[in-house]
Each structure stands twice: as C-alpha cells, then as structure tokens.
Design an enzyme around this catalytic site. Sequence first.
Site, PDB file in Angstrom:
ATOM      1  N   HIS A  47     -70.229 -18.980  40.718  1.00 36.87           N
ATOM      2  CA  HIS A  47     -71.547 -19.035  41.365  1.00 36.87           C
ATOM      3  C   HIS A  47     -72.044 -17.607  41.547  1.00 36.87           C
ATOM      4  O   HIS A  47     -71.285 -16.660  41.358  1.00 36.87           O
ATOM      5  CB  HIS A  47     -71.449 -19.722  42.731  1.00 36.87           C
ATOM      6  CG  HIS A  47     -70.656 -18.913  43.710  1.00 36.87           C
ATOM      7  ND1 HIS A  47     -69.271 -18.952  43.746  1.00 36.87           N
ATOM      8  CD2 HIS A  47     -71.029 -17.999  44.643  1.00 36.87           C
ATOM      9  CE1 HIS A  47     -68.841 -18.104  44.685  1.00 36.87           C
ATOM     10  NE2 HIS A  47     -69.886 -17.502  45.232  1.00 36.87           N
ATOM     11  N   HIS A 131     -73.916 -10.861  41.145  1.00 37.41           N
ATOM     12  CA  HIS A 131     -72.664 -10.865  40.393  1.00 37.41           C
ATOM     13  C   HIS A 131     -72.012 -12.246  40.457  1.00 37.41           C
ATOM     14  O   HIS A 131     -72.324 -13.050  41.331  1.00 37.41           O
ATOM     15  CB  HIS A 131     -71.688  -9.820  40.956  1.00 37.41           C
ATOM     16  CG  HIS A 131     -71.219 -10.180  42.336  1.00 37.41           C
ATOM     17  ND1 HIS A 131     -72.003  -9.964  43.460  1.00 37.41           N
ATOM     18  CD2 HIS A 131     -70.076 -10.775  42.770  1.00 37.41           C
ATOM     19  CE1 HIS A 131     -71.345 -10.403  44.527  1.00 37.41           C
ATOM     20  NE2 HIS A 131     -70.180 -10.898  44.132  1.00 37.41           N
TER      21      HIS A 131
END
Length: 178
Positions: A47, A131
């Site tokens: 995620h 990220h």
Amino acid sequence: MSDESHEPVKRLFFALNCAAQQRRAIAQWRGALQLRSGRPVPAENFHLTLKFLGAVGVAQIADICTAAAKVRVPGVALRVVLDRVDVWRKHGVLVLASEQAPPELLRLVYALEQAMLPFGFEDSPKEFRPHLTLMRDYRLPVPESATAPEFILRAEHFTLFESHKGRYRALAEWPLMP
C-alpha cells in the site's frame, strides 16, 4: 475525568490500496532482486501510506471516519508512479518510491493531516514521501536491478486500515472522485 487507559485501541493508518495484479507484479519484481537482507512485506500488505495514526481508541474511530468523509478529495483517480528503489536506513526499510509526487496526492495528504488535527495525533511534521515498503529490517545498500522499477499505482479511493498481527484490514474507504 474518566480513566481512558483501559480503552481498547487499534493501530490505524490511511493509505492508497494496491490492486491485486499490481501486488503480484511488484512481488515478482522484488523476487528477481534476490535480496539477502531483511523481511519481505507480504504482497497482500502492499500500500502507499497517506497518514499514519498509530494507536487509536476504538471509541474515536467513528469520528475519524466522519472527519475523513469531509476531506476535500482530488476529484480524479490518483496515478502515482513508483520508479525508484531506495533504502531508508533510519527505518531499516527498502522502498519503492516516487521520483515526482503528483500534486493531487500532496493535496490529499495535506487535507487528511488537517482533518486529523482535532484528534491530537502525535506527528512530527515531516515531509511526505510517497513510497511502498518492500522489505523491513533491511541493512544493505540499494540493490541492483536488471529492470528499472516503473509501477503505476492507480487509486480511485483512499482507505482507513487497521494493522493487526502483521495483517492489514480495510475498515472504511472513500472515493477520490465525488
């Protein structure tokens, strides 16, 4: 004043979820790196974190969801290009990062941060860096890759997740387009 120290808590965070097909592609690419350090993040947990809340009293979750529902969304599906491999030494993680964060993503993160201010979450103001974590406890330099990463994370909603025993469970989600 009541003693709230015995109130049940959940570890929560807002994130953009990763589609199953994309998770498989990223996991396959990571596998080709043949890493000799760290613990791989399970592909089903891939995620992109928008805002980490940490330990939240169960009684607060409904209010957090109400506040999140009022967040001004970008009005478009988000497209985040993950095109860089990076090692964040301080956290001991190997990440797929974005060379250039889309402005809509930055606006969403800012709006979420503002919406969460009344709840008093302790958060050191740090620059948001989009990220996706690939490995934890990673202690080596950035690995060489035969193929440069170029994954496009597409999201049509943002999600409130609970982290429980190494698994992430979606508690609620909101569309990015009205």
